[in-house]
Each structure stands twice: as C-alpha cells, then as structure tokens.
Design a protein around this motif. Structure first.
Motif, PDB file in Angstrom:
ATOM      1  N   CYS A 183      -9.051  -4.521  -0.045  1.00  0.00           N
ATOM      2  CA  CYS A 183      -7.713  -4.727  -0.616  1.00  0.00           C
ATOM      3  C   CYS A 183      -6.683  -4.199   0.376  1.00  0.00           C
ATOM      4  CB  CYS A 183      -7.580  -4.027  -1.966  1.00  0.00           C
ATOM      5  SG  CYS A 183      -5.984  -4.260  -2.769  1.00  0.00           S
ATOM      6  N   VAL A 184      -5.795  -5.076   0.839  1.00  0.00           N
ATOM      7  CA  VAL A 184      -4.755  -4.696   1.796  1.00  0.00           C
ATOM      8  C   VAL A 184      -3.399  -4.798   1.097  1.00  0.00           C
ATOM      9  CG1 VAL A 184      -3.680  -5.164   4.011  1.00  0.00           C
ATOM     10  CG2 VAL A 184      -6.160  -5.513   3.723  1.00  0.00           C
ATOM     11  N   ILE A 198      11.053  -4.109  -4.453  1.00  0.00           N
ATOM     12  CA  ILE A 198      10.023  -3.850  -3.455  1.00  0.00           C
ATOM     13  C   ILE A 198       9.097  -5.063  -3.448  1.00  0.00           C
ATOM     14  CG2 ILE A 198       8.176  -2.305  -2.708  1.00  0.00           C
ATOM     15  CD1 ILE A 198       9.429  -0.095  -4.356  1.00  0.00           C
ATOM     16  N   PRO A 199       9.130  -5.886  -2.396  1.00  0.00           N
ATOM     17  CA  PRO A 199       8.230  -7.031  -2.345  1.00  0.00           C
ATOM     18  C   PRO A 199       6.823  -6.584  -1.943  1.00  0.00           C
ATOM     19  CG  PRO A 199       9.709  -7.054  -0.452  1.00  0.00           C
ATOM     20  CD  PRO A 199      10.051  -5.836  -1.256  1.00  0.00           C
ATOM     21  N   VAL A 200       5.961  -6.435  -2.922  1.00  0.00           N
ATOM     22  CA  VAL A 200       4.609  -5.926  -2.690  1.00  0.00           C
ATOM     23  C   VAL A 200       3.671  -7.098  -2.408  1.00  0.00           C
ATOM     24  CG1 VAL A 200       2.714  -4.576  -3.637  1.00  0.00           C
ATOM     25  CG2 VAL A 200       5.070  -4.014  -4.257  1.00  0.00           C
ATOM     26  N   VAL A 201       3.008  -7.065  -1.266  1.00  0.00           N
ATOM     27  CA  VAL A 201       2.023  -8.086  -0.899  1.00  0.00           C
ATOM     28  C   VAL A 201       0.630  -7.470  -1.024  1.00  0.00           C
ATOM     29  CG1 VAL A 201       1.176  -9.617   0.908  1.00  0.00           C
ATOM     30  CG2 VAL A 201       3.636  -9.227   0.665  1.00  0.00           C
ATOM     31  N   ALA A 202      -0.210  -8.108  -1.833  1.00  0.00           N
ATOM     32  CA  ALA A 202      -1.582  -7.630  -2.045  1.00  0.00           C
ATOM     33  C   ALA A 202      -2.558  -8.725  -1.643  1.00  0.00           C
ATOM     34  CB  ALA A 202      -1.779  -7.232  -3.502  1.00  0.00           C
ATOM     35  N   GLU A 203      -3.449  -8.407  -0.729  1.00  0.00           N
ATOM     36  CA  GLU A 203      -4.489  -9.337  -0.288  1.00  0.00           C
ATOM     37  C   GLU A 203      -5.843  -8.756  -0.678  1.00  0.00           C
ATOM     38  OE1 GLU A 203      -3.787 -10.748   3.865  1.00  0.00           O
ATOM     39  OE2 GLU A 203      -2.172  -9.244   3.789  1.00  0.00           O
ATOM     40  N   VAL A 204      -6.557  -9.456  -1.546  1.00  0.00           N
ATOM     41  CA  VAL A 204      -7.856  -8.983  -2.027  1.00  0.00           C
ATOM     42  C   VAL A 204      -8.941  -9.951  -1.581  1.00  0.00           C
ATOM     43  CG1 VAL A 204      -9.251  -8.429  -4.056  1.00  0.00           C
ATOM     44  CG2 VAL A 204      -6.814  -7.858  -4.022  1.00  0.00           C
ATOM     45  N   ASP A 205      -9.940  -9.408  -0.904  1.00  0.00           N
ATOM     46  CA  ASP A 205     -11.102 -10.183  -0.453  1.00  0.00           C
ATOM     47  C   ASP A 205     -12.344  -9.524  -1.049  1.00  0.00           C
ATOM     48  OD1 ASP A 205     -12.685 -12.013   0.791  1.00  0.00           O
ATOM     49  OD2 ASP A 205     -12.521 -11.128   2.799  1.00  0.00           O
ATOM     50  N   HIS A 252     -17.112 -12.549  -5.168  1.00  0.00           N
ATOM     51  CA  HIS A 252     -17.090 -13.478  -4.032  1.00  0.00           C
ATOM     52  C   HIS A 252     -15.826 -14.350  -4.040  1.00  0.00           C
ATOM     53  CE1 HIS A 252     -21.225 -12.332  -3.138  1.00  0.00           C
ATOM     54  NE2 HIS A 252     -21.495 -12.497  -4.425  1.00  0.00           N
ATOM     55  N   GLY A 253     -14.761 -13.818  -4.591  1.00  0.00           N
ATOM     56  CA  GLY A 253     -13.498 -14.531  -4.605  1.00  0.00           C
ATOM     57  C   GLY A 253     -12.435 -13.766  -3.817  1.00  0.00           C
ATOM     58  N   SER A 254     -11.297 -14.392  -3.641  1.00  0.00           N
ATOM     59  CA  SER A 254     -10.202 -13.756  -2.914  1.00  0.00           C
ATOM     60  C   SER A 254      -8.888 -14.301  -3.445  1.00  0.00           C
ATOM     61  CB  SER A 254     -10.312 -13.999  -1.408  1.00  0.00           C
ATOM     62  OG  SER A 254     -10.229 -15.392  -1.124  1.00  0.00           O
ATOM     63  N   ASN A 255      -7.833 -13.545  -3.215  1.00  0.00           N
ATOM     64  CA  ASN A 255      -6.512 -13.977  -3.665  1.00  0.00           C
ATOM     65  C   ASN A 255      -5.449 -13.148  -2.946  1.00  0.00           C
ATOM     66  OD1 ASN A 255      -4.532 -15.360  -5.059  1.00  0.00           O
ATOM     67  ND2 ASN A 255      -5.587 -15.181  -7.031  1.00  0.00           N
ATOM     68  N   THR A 256      -4.233 -13.715  -2.897  1.00  0.00           N
ATOM     69  CA  THR A 256      -3.099 -13.024  -2.302  1.00  0.00           C
ATOM     70  C   THR A 256      -1.903 -13.156  -3.228  1.00  0.00           C
ATOM     71  OG1 THR A 256      -3.868 -13.461  -0.034  1.00  0.00           O
ATOM     72  CG2 THR A 256      -1.529 -12.898  -0.325  1.00  0.00           C
ATOM     73  N   TRP A 257      -1.220 -12.041  -3.469  1.00  0.00           N
ATOM     74  CA  TRP A 257      -0.044 -12.032  -4.333  1.00  0.00           C
ATOM     75  C   TRP A 257       1.146 -11.446  -3.585  1.00  0.00           C
ATOM     76  CZ3 TRP A 257      -4.807 -10.315  -6.028  1.00  0.00           C
ATOM     77  CH2 TRP A 257      -5.407 -11.039  -7.081  1.00  0.00           C
ATOM     78  N   ASN A 258       2.326 -11.988  -3.879  1.00  0.00           N
ATOM     79  CA  ASN A 258       3.595 -11.421  -3.397  1.00  0.00           C
ATOM     80  C   ASN A 258       4.445 -11.165  -4.622  1.00  0.00           C
ATOM     81  OD1 ASN A 258       6.069 -10.809  -2.245  1.00  0.00           O
ATOM     82  ND2 ASN A 258       5.846 -12.284  -0.585  1.00  0.00           N
ATOM     83  N   GLN A 259       4.476  -9.912  -5.065  1.00  0.00           N
ATOM     84  CA  GLN A 259       5.095  -9.565  -6.338  1.00  0.00           C
ATOM     85  C   GLN A 259       6.308  -8.659  -6.126  1.00  0.00           C
ATOM     86  OE1 GLN A 259       4.270 -10.548  -9.525  1.00  0.00           O
ATOM     87  NE2 GLN A 259       2.828 -11.985  -8.613  1.00  0.00           N
ATOM     88  N   PRO A 260       7.461  -8.975  -6.749  1.00  0.00           N
ATOM     89  CA  PRO A 260       8.625  -8.085  -6.643  1.00  0.00           C
ATOM     90  C   PRO A 260       8.588  -6.991  -7.704  1.00  0.00           C
ATOM     91  CG  PRO A 260       9.250 -10.098  -7.774  1.00  0.00           C
ATOM     92  CD  PRO A 260       7.790 -10.238  -7.444  1.00  0.00           C
ATOM     93  N   LEU A 261       8.812  -5.770  -7.270  1.00  0.00           N
ATOM     94  CA  LEU A 261       8.880  -4.617  -8.173  1.00  0.00           C
ATOM     95  C   LEU A 261      10.326  -4.122  -8.169  1.00  0.00           C
ATOM     96  CD1 LEU A 261       6.888  -2.848  -9.872  1.00  0.00           C
ATOM     97  CD2 LEU A 261       6.877  -1.256  -7.961  1.00  0.00           C
ATOM     98  N   THR A 262      11.054  -4.409  -9.255  1.00  0.00           N
ATOM     99  CA  THR A 262      12.479  -4.086  -9.315  1.00  0.00           C
ATOM    100  C   THR A 262      12.700  -2.592  -9.532  1.00  0.00           C
ATOM    101  OG1 THR A 262      12.958  -6.269 -10.222  1.00  0.00           O
ATOM    102  CG2 THR A 262      14.651  -4.581 -10.483  1.00  0.00           C
ATOM    103  N   ILE A 263      13.635  -2.021  -8.780  1.00  0.00           N
ATOM    104  CA  ILE A 263      13.965  -0.601  -8.915  1.00  0.00           C
ATOM    105  C   ILE A 263      15.152  -0.462  -9.862  1.00  0.00           C
ATOM    106  CG2 ILE A 263      14.672   1.492  -7.700  1.00  0.00           C
ATOM    107  CD1 ILE A 263      13.379   0.350  -5.208  1.00  0.00           C
TER     108      ILE A 263
END
Length: 412
Positions: A183-184, A198-205, A252-263
């Motif tokens: 997880c990156v 905060i634009p949080v990018v999560a890459e899960v492999d 055995h799956g993967s996904n990428t998210w770009n999620q905004p976290l409002t302050i």
C-alpha cells in the motif's frame, strides 16, 4: 429597575483578530431610571488554563490502601488592560435614564497565542464591563473574542515537500507464505489551511490470499496539556477531525484511489507562545485486513496554518479564490448570501463536526466559521438587582478562518 441592558459591540463583525491588531467597539448601556455608580470599567484579558483530575493509590494511617483524587491545574496570563470608561475611584457618577454609548479601544500584544477550547484546557480572550456601584453588588457584562496567531506556511519550505509512505506485509498460513500486500500513500505537501483539501492518493497492490477490507484515512488532532500545581504532569488527548475510507480490495487484486480530505475550520498548529497546551495534527493511515491478521498503520505529520502557500501545490480540483478576505470586514455581497458563497458547499463546523447537508441552516460565513455563538443576557437576583452574565460557555467557542475555493472542473 435601573439597568435594562448592557451590550458589548465590536466593530469587527466576526469578533476575530490577529495578534497585534487593535480591538475597537462600544458599550451600549440602557437604563430606565437614574443610576448611581462609582464608575464603569472595561477589562481586556487573555489567559490559558488547564485542569484535570487523577487518582492515586496511597496507604492511610491504618495501613489500608485508598484512592486519592488529585486535581492538576495550570494557568498563564498573557495580558490584562483595564481602565475607566466614565467615573473613577474618587467619587460618584449618576447615569441619567436613556441609552448611552461609550467607545473603547485596545491594542493586542503581538505575541499572543491563538484562541483554543479543549476538554482539559483553553486559551481565552474576554472583554468585561463592570458597573462599580458603591455599597451594592457590581454588575458585569462579558464578551469573548477570538485571537489568531498567524502561522505562515511559506516560512517552512519543507512543508511544500510531498510525503510518501509505503506499507508492505507478507501473510503466512501454515508453512506457506503468500505474496506481499503493498500500500503506497502519497500527498502533495504537509502544510494546509482550513478550507483546503488534502488530495490523498492510495495505491494498493494485493498479491496475497487475504482480502483487504478497506484503507482508512483519519485527520487527528493531538492536544498535550501541561499542569503546574501541585506538580508538573502531562496529559494527551486525541480527537478525530475528519476521516474517509476506501476499499475493499480482493485477494490478488489492485486499485488506486484519489480521495479529497476536506480540512474544516480548526485552530492552527503549535499554539505558539502558549506554555500549557501543545497542538499537533497527523494523518493516520490504517489498512484493515480480514481474518486474524494484524492491520498495517502509519502516520504523516500535518501542519495547519493561517496563511496558505503563495505558490506551489494546492488541491488538484480547486484553486484559491482571487477575492482577498479582510479579517476586519467581510467581503461585500457575501453576508447571508449562500448562493454566491464558494465556501457554502464545503460545510461549516457545528458542534465539532462538519455538516455540509445542513449548511443552509446556518449563516454564510465567508471568512470565519465557528461551532457556537454566545450572547449576553440578564439574570434576576433574589434582591431584585440584576447581574449581567455570559450565556453559559457558548460564547467562548472561537471562530477560525476558512478559505474560499472555487472548483476548476464542476464535473469533479
């Protein structure tokens, strides 16, 4: 009856000031019969206090163990200015019936810490007007106001650097070892102001045989309180500001998210020049895995400021509104106009949480948002005299700035 009302009116509609600014306003007094006073004083005061209770086991005189409650407290005074609006200590003044207005002014010291309200302590700034009456109880009115100590994100260039965290885990089942779960997490910078996202990018492999239930991101506030009496102690308090969750991810799956976290509107980091309360923020990342496996966790320190970056990374789906918000006067045409307020859709803080769905229930505040508002009122006393007091503690909830942003791409 004598005194009918006493109201402290500030020229700044938001009752919020930067340290070093000048507080101006007026006291509006209404009496329905001649009122004899020694004088009317006005007091400007800033202070911090901490307070909590602990229990310790001790042996009494009979040799038995018992619990002892110890109250730990701390206090700091930052400034105190008092003077007479009318009268003085040397005589008496008769206030005739009618409405009377007394202007006041006070220059705030430049090194004041920001206003803050917490469960075990606070930093507060108040104005108190006292009718000094000979041979009778004094009558008082109070008004709280917010002080902000500027935190300029541009001062620390490291806050512009992106943050990237890699979490990796192998799962074992009997004698077999599955492929890794990776997880990156990355964010473009670690410094933000309220109103940004905060634009949080999560890459899960997930090459493992274990399902990922979700990845949770939590913006946390860590408050550290210090006591002075009867001894020095430290108490930490953690509060969740806002959070979001993505997932799941199958084996055995993967996904990428770009999620905004409002302050939301929150106080700036550190509480500079306050020796009793420390304030920090962090973005906590937790990868929740199925079964009896241990979750993966990590944290990224976040700095909350009052002055955004003049250039550099800002949320990818938003740009700073070109309107310059003046802290003393609200922008023209923005008051109570939710339709033209870019910050309206962001939600305001109410009772400690953001509520975008019910934002229309509250006045549009282009420059500041607050959790509660306080008023002055009159309480009847048994001797038919009147004492002005502040309506419980609602008036002390500070107002914090929120920046307005406009969406570059309405479809996002």
């Amino acid at each position: 009856m004598g005194l009918k009302s006493c109201e402290i009116v500030l020229d700044n509609n938001w009752a919020a000031y930067y340290a070093g600014q000048t507080v101006t306003g007026r006291v509006e007094l209404v009496v329905d019969s001649p009122k004899k006073v020694r004088g009317i004083t006005i007091l400007f005061k800033g202070e911090a206090n901490t307070n909590w209770v602990i229990e310790e086991s001790k042996t009494n005189n009979d040799g038995k163990q018992e619990n002892e409650r110890i109250e730990l407290v701390g206090s700091e005074e930052y400034f105190k200015i008092q003077y007479y609006l009318i009268g003085g200590q040397g005589g008496e003044v008769v206030i005739p019936p009618g409405q009377h207005t007394y202007p006041f002014t006070c220059v705030l010291p430049p090194t004041l810490p920001s206003s803050f309200e917490g469960e075990f302590g606070y930093v507060r700034y108040i104005i108190k007007v006292t009718l000094d009456r000979p041979w009778k109880f004094d009558q008082e009115a109070k008004r709280a106001f917010t002080v902000l100590s500027p935190v300029d994100l541009n001062v620390n260039s490291r806050l512009k650097d992106p943050a990237r965290i890699t979490l990796e885990k192998f799962f074992c089942c009997c004698w077999c070892k599955s492929g890794p779960l990776t997880c990156v997490i990355s964010i473009p910078c670690t410094g933000y102001v309220p109103g940004q996202v905060i634009p949080v990018v999560a890459e899960v492999d997930n090459i493992s045989n274990v399902e990922i239930l979700g990845v949770q991101f939590t913006l946390q506030k860590i408050v550290t309180y210090h006591s002075q009496t009867p001894r020095r102690e430290v108490k930490k308090d953690l509060k969740i500001i806002t959070e979001l969750k993505v997932g799941p991810v199958a084996p055995h799956g993967s996904n990428t998210w770009n999620q905004p976290l409002t302050i939301p509107p929150i106080p700036p980091s550190n509480l500079t020049n306050c020796g009793l309360i420390d304030l920090d923020y962090e973005l906590k990342i937790e990868v929740n895995v199925s079964g009896f496996h241990t979750n993966m966790e990590s944290k990224i320190p976040i700095t909350i400021g009052t002055v955004p970056f003049s250039s550099g990374p800002i949320p990818s789906n938003a740009q700073a509104d070109s309107t310059v918000v003046n802290i003393t006067e609200p922008p023209a045409g923005m008051i109570n106009d939710t339709s033209s307020n870019p910050a309206f859709n962001m939600g305001w803080v109410t009772g400690g949480s953001t509520d975008a769905n019910n934002a229309g229930m509250y006045p549009a505040l282009p420059a500041f948002a607050a959790s509660q508002f306080g008023t002055n009122s009159i309480q009847e006393k048994s001797d038919n005299e009147h004492m002005l007091y502040s309506n419980n503690n609602q008036q002390y909830y500070p107002m914090y700035p929120v920046y307005n942003y406009v969406n570059n791409n309405p479809s996002q």
